[in-house]
Design an enzyme around this catalytic site. Structure first.
Site, PDB file in Angstrom:
ATOM      1  N   ILE A   4       0.841  -1.204   0.000  1.00  4.54           N
ATOM      2  CA  ILE A   4       0.000   0.000   0.000  1.00  4.54           C
ATOM      3  C   ILE A   4       0.871   1.247   0.000  1.00  4.54           C
ATOM      4  O   ILE A   4       0.434   2.307  -0.403  1.00  4.54           O
ATOM      5  CB  ILE A   4      -0.980   0.035   1.200  1.00  4.54           C
ATOM      6  CG1 ILE A   4      -0.230   0.070   2.532  1.00  4.54           C
ATOM      7  CG2 ILE A   4      -1.965  -1.108   1.134  1.00  4.54           C
ATOM      8  CD1 ILE A   4      -1.111   0.482   3.712  1.00  4.54           C
ATOM      9  N   ASP A   5       2.134   1.125   0.445  1.00  2.97           N
ATOM     10  CA  ASP A   5       3.006   2.302   0.592  1.00  2.97           C
ATOM     11  C   ASP A   5       3.472   2.871  -0.746  1.00  2.97           C
ATOM     12  O   ASP A   5       3.937   4.007  -0.802  1.00  2.97           O
ATOM     13  CB  ASP A   5       4.246   1.951   1.430  1.00  2.97           C
ATOM     14  CG  ASP A   5       3.893   1.402   2.798  1.00  2.97           C
ATOM     15  OD1 ASP A   5       2.752   1.602   3.239  1.00  2.97           O
ATOM     16  OD2 ASP A   5       4.769   0.779   3.426  1.00  2.97           O
TER      17      ASP A   5
END
Ligand code: F6P
Length: 344
Positions: free
Chosen positions: A125-126
């Site tokens: 997700i980063d």
């Protein structure tokens, strides 16, 4: 022919979509797929499940990973490396697909160096994996964080609050900046820049003087206060990465102490909600495209690469060039953010 697949590191939406795509591509050529459980732990312990069309039917929209995930790295230890190699050889793996983030790409490279033919697939997700424009899971996380900001905004507005929203993303502000922009935040504090508390106070005061009675401030979990060197969080129980979290509350405390104004300050930490749930259409498509390319590379070579997306095209990047390297928020996005957010 057999290929293997595993999911490593923290989960994210879209992992199952990638697994399914690999299985569909491989089985269409009569190649069987072994799904190792819990990342490299499963390889080391020879724990796997046979993946076929039936086993992967219906998993496309499901969050998480049907294989489980871990950040295990057997290649730091001679005996564990030998065991992992022995299992890979016994299964006569033509290729092993490693779906993971930065650290997992470094582990994949170590596996390749040890003699296991690997193909990496970037997910997190980063969105901070070097060599790819985006990673599986990022689009969904931004959508989830945006929805949270939308919901929090209406309540902040009704009660004249200063609302601080803390997003995930570790050392970079990909989620904070994108969700802050999409959610119409007044100010975003990404880890790329130190937090200057007095400037945040000036901004909120200026807004109130203009008659705006609520403020939405998005802060990335890895942001540092000016003059500090340690991020806010705590060591992980049982080791592992430093567990970030709490910068939003610390900002709230500092505002309450230093502003000299009776603001109602509320902190909302979106946390693991950003990692859960059903993947967005964009993540399903990206995961499917990555999965197909990864399956082809696992079956036919070349090995030792990570699949990536660059200007809309699926490409291969040598793991030696991307493994363990981080990708900060690009200048374009930061500049666009500066143009729409209030400047502290
Ligand atoms: O790397 C993905 C991520 O969700 C980060 O944004 C966050 O800091 C971290 O993982 C949380 O990991 P854990 O669930 O292991 O604490």
């Amino acid at each position: 022919m057999h290929i293997g697949i595993m999911t490593c590191g923290g989960d994210c939406p879209g992992l199952n979509a990638a697994i399914r795509a690999v299985v569909l591509r491989a089985t269409s050529r009569g190649v069987s797929v072994l799904g190792f459980e819990d990342g490299f732990e499963g390889l080391l312990e020879d724990r796997w499940i046979a993946l076929d069309r039936d086993r992967t039917a219906g998993i496309l929209p499901r969050g998480g990973s049907i294989l489980g995930s871990s950040g295990a790295n057997p290649f730091v230890d001679g005996a564990a490396t030998a065991s992992a190699l022995e299992v890979a050889d016994r299964h006569r793996l033509t290729g092993l697909i490693v779906i993971g983030g930065n650290n997992s790409m470094a582990t994949a490279l170590a596996a390749q160096d040890a003699g296991i033919p690997v193909v990496g697939v970037p997910k997190t997700i980063d969105n901070d994996v070097e060599g790819t424009d985006t990673t599986i899971g990022y689009d969904t996380a931004v959508a989830t964080a945006t929805e949270a900001i939308d919901r929090l905004t209406t309540t902040a507005e009704s009660h004249d609050r200063v609302l601080i929203v803390e997003t995930m993303g570790r050392d970079f502000g990909w989620i904070a900046v994108a969700a802050g922009m999409a959610g119409g935040a007044d100010l975003v504090l990404p880890p790329e820049e130190p937090i200057r508390v007095e400037r945040v106070i000036d901004l909120v005061k200026a807004q109130r003087q203009r008659g705006k009675r609520f403020s939405i401030i998005v802060v990335g979990e890895g942001a540092l206060f000016e003059g500090e060197k340690t991020q806010t969080g705590r060591p992980q129980v049982g080791g592992g990465r430093f567990q970030l979290g709490g910068v939003g509350s610390r900002l709230a405390e500092k505002l309450a102490e230093q502003a000299g104004a009776p603001w109602r300050i509320t902190v909302s930490v979106i946390g693991h909600l950003q990692r859960g749930g059903s993947p967005s259409a964009a993540d399903r498509i990206l995961a499917t495209r990555f999965g197909i390319r990864a399956a082809d590379a696992a079956m036919d070579g070349p090995h030792g690469n990570m699949v990536a997306i660059s200007e809309g095209h699926i490409v291969l990047r040598p793991l030696t060039e991307v493994a363990g390297r981080l990708k900060p928020v690009n200048r374009d996005l930061l500049e666009a953010a500066r143009a729409v957010f209030e400047q502290p």
